[in-house]
Design a protein around this motif. Structure first.
Motif, short mmCIF file in Angstrom:
data_model
loop_
_atom_site.label_atom_id
_atom_site.label_comp_id
_atom_site.label_asym_id
_atom_site.label_seq_id
_atom_site.Cartn_x
_atom_site.Cartn_y
_atom_site.Cartn_z
N GLU A 107 0.84 -1.19 0.00
CA GLU A 107 0.00 0.00 0.00
C GLU A 107 0.87 1.24 0.00
N LEU A 108 0.35 2.33 -0.55
CA LEU A 108 1.08 3.60 -0.50
C LEU A 108 0.88 4.22 0.88
N PRO A 109 1.91 4.87 1.40
CA PRO A 109 1.88 5.32 2.79
C PRO A 109 1.27 6.70 3.00
N TYR A 110 0.74 6.89 4.18
CA TYR A 110 0.43 8.23 4.68
C TYR A 110 0.27 8.13 6.19
N VAL A 111 0.31 9.28 6.86
CA VAL A 111 -0.01 9.29 8.28
C VAL A 111 -1.31 10.08 8.45
N MET A 112 -2.08 9.66 9.43
CA MET A 112 -3.35 10.31 9.71
C MET A 112 -3.31 10.92 11.11
N LEU A 113 -3.51 12.23 11.17
CA LEU A 113 -3.64 12.91 12.45
C LEU A 113 -5.12 13.08 12.71
N SER A 114 -5.59 12.68 13.90
CA SER A 114 -7.03 12.72 14.15
C SER A 114 -7.34 13.30 15.53
N LEU A 115 -8.54 13.86 15.62
CA LEU A 115 -9.06 14.46 16.85
C LEU A 115 -10.52 14.03 16.99
N PRO A 116 -10.92 13.48 18.13
CA PRO A 116 -12.33 13.09 18.30
C PRO A 116 -13.25 14.30 18.16
N LYS A 117 -14.39 14.11 17.48
CA LYS A 117 -15.34 15.20 17.31
C LYS A 117 -16.17 15.45 18.57
N GLY A 118 -16.23 14.45 19.43
CA GLY A 118 -17.08 14.57 20.61
C GLY A 118 -16.32 14.46 21.92
N VAL A 119 -16.86 15.08 22.95
CA VAL A 119 -16.34 14.96 24.31
C VAL A 119 -17.39 14.22 25.13
N GLN A 120 -16.97 13.19 25.85
CA GLN A 120 -17.93 12.42 26.65
C GLN A 120 -18.37 13.22 27.86
N ILE A 121 -19.67 13.41 27.98
CA ILE A 121 -20.24 14.15 29.11
C ILE A 121 -21.11 13.18 29.91
N TYR A 131 -24.19 8.67 29.44
CA TYR A 131 -23.32 9.71 28.92
C TYR A 131 -23.72 10.04 27.49
N ILE A 132 -23.35 11.22 27.07
CA ILE A 132 -23.55 11.64 25.68
C ILE A 132 -22.25 12.26 25.20
N TYR A 133 -22.13 12.34 23.88
CA TYR A 133 -20.97 13.03 23.30
C TYR A 133 -21.43 14.41 22.83
N GLU A 134 -20.76 15.43 23.32
CA GLU A 134 -21.07 16.79 22.89
C GLU A 134 -19.93 17.31 22.02
N ASP A 135 -20.25 18.26 21.19
CA ASP A 135 -19.32 18.81 20.19
C ASP A 135 -18.05 19.34 20.87
N ILE A 136 -16.90 18.82 20.44
CA ILE A 136 -15.63 19.24 21.04
C ILE A 136 -15.38 20.73 20.83
N ARG A 137 -15.94 21.30 19.76
CA ARG A 137 -15.71 22.72 19.48
C ARG A 137 -16.31 23.61 20.57
N GLY A 138 -17.36 23.11 21.23
CA GLY A 138 -17.98 23.87 22.31
C GLY A 138 -17.27 23.68 23.64
N HIS A 139 -16.68 22.49 23.84
CA HIS A 139 -16.08 22.16 25.13
C HIS A 139 -14.56 22.37 25.16
N GLN A 140 -13.93 22.17 23.99
CA GLN A 140 -12.48 22.35 23.93
C GLN A 140 -12.12 23.18 22.68
N PRO A 141 -12.56 24.44 22.66
CA PRO A 141 -12.33 25.25 21.45
C PRO A 141 -10.85 25.48 21.15
N LEU A 142 -10.01 25.58 22.17
CA LEU A 142 -8.57 25.79 21.94
C LEU A 142 -7.96 24.58 21.25
N THR A 143 -8.39 23.38 21.69
CA THR A 143 -7.90 22.13 21.10
C THR A 143 -8.30 22.03 19.63
#
Length: 204
Positions: A107-121, A131-143
């Motif tokens: 296979e041809l190579p690549y690396v994948m950088l990922s960030l979860p879209k949700g924060v477990q509340i 628990y529910i997953y809430e939008d990370i943009r609301g809970h961790q906007p700096l991240t």
């Protein structure tokens, strides 16, 4: 309540030279990020070791003769931004492509950088705890903003990977959602994997 709302990951997939990758690492250096192996001991590497691991991974796929080792590049990345305990994940992946009527064994190579879209509340109602997953943009906007900054930076130095494989009667273009830099493209064009499968780089 739909607990799968905000599930999944923000992702950026790329293949760049080790020197270009070093410039990406400076973003993490500024945040004093820690890179941990995903083994049981969660061994930590400093940024020089991370760079060397990437260089070894890159050289495997850009060598003119196939090396006799198989590299991998997998880390969980943790850092603190303001009052946010944050984490990314980076791992090597591969682009499958057809060859002689079936999938090629390499296979041809690549690396994948990922960030979860949700924060477990964790919440509780009359039915009990759940628990529910809430939008990370609301809970961790700096991240999220930091991830977006790195994604934009890698996109600026890359373009979408386009290459062709031999099909029955003609060359068939492959269009993966992977980005590659010009220098990495040049190196890959002369690699053992391109020679072995007679691949052609389309977007030089």
């Amino acid at each position: 309540m739909d607990r799968l709302k905000n599930s999944g990951f923000y992702k950026v997939k790329f293949f760049i030279t080790p020197e270009e990758f070093k410039s990406v690492l400076t973003f993490f250096e500024q945040k004093q990020a820690q890179f941990h192996h995903t083994n049981y001991a969660r061994t930590q590497d400093d940024l020089n070791q991370v760079y060397e691991a990437y260089r070894t991974y890159y050289q495997y796929f850009t060598a003119s003769e196939k090396p006799n080792y198989h590299p991998f590049f997998v880390y969980s990345i943790s850092f603190v931004m303001g009052n946010e305990n944050s984490g990314f994940f980076v791992r090597n992946e591969g682009v499958q492509f057809p060859y002689l009527g079936q999938w090629a064994e390499d296979e041809l190579p690549y690396v994948m950088l990922s960030l979860p879209k949700g924060v477990q509340i964790n919440v509780e109602d009359e039915q009990g705890k759940y628990y529910i997953y809430e939008d990370i943009r609301g809970h961790q906007p700096l991240t999220y903003d930091f991830f977006d900054e790195i994604a934009k930076y890698t996109k600026k130095m890359t373009k979408l990977l386009r290459f062709s494989v031999h099909s029955k009667d003609a060359m068939e273009e492959q269009k993966p959602s992977v980005r590659i830099s010009q220098d990495a493209m040049n190196d890959m064009s002369f690699s053992w994997i391109f020679k072995k499968y007679e691949l052609v780089m389309n977007n030089k």
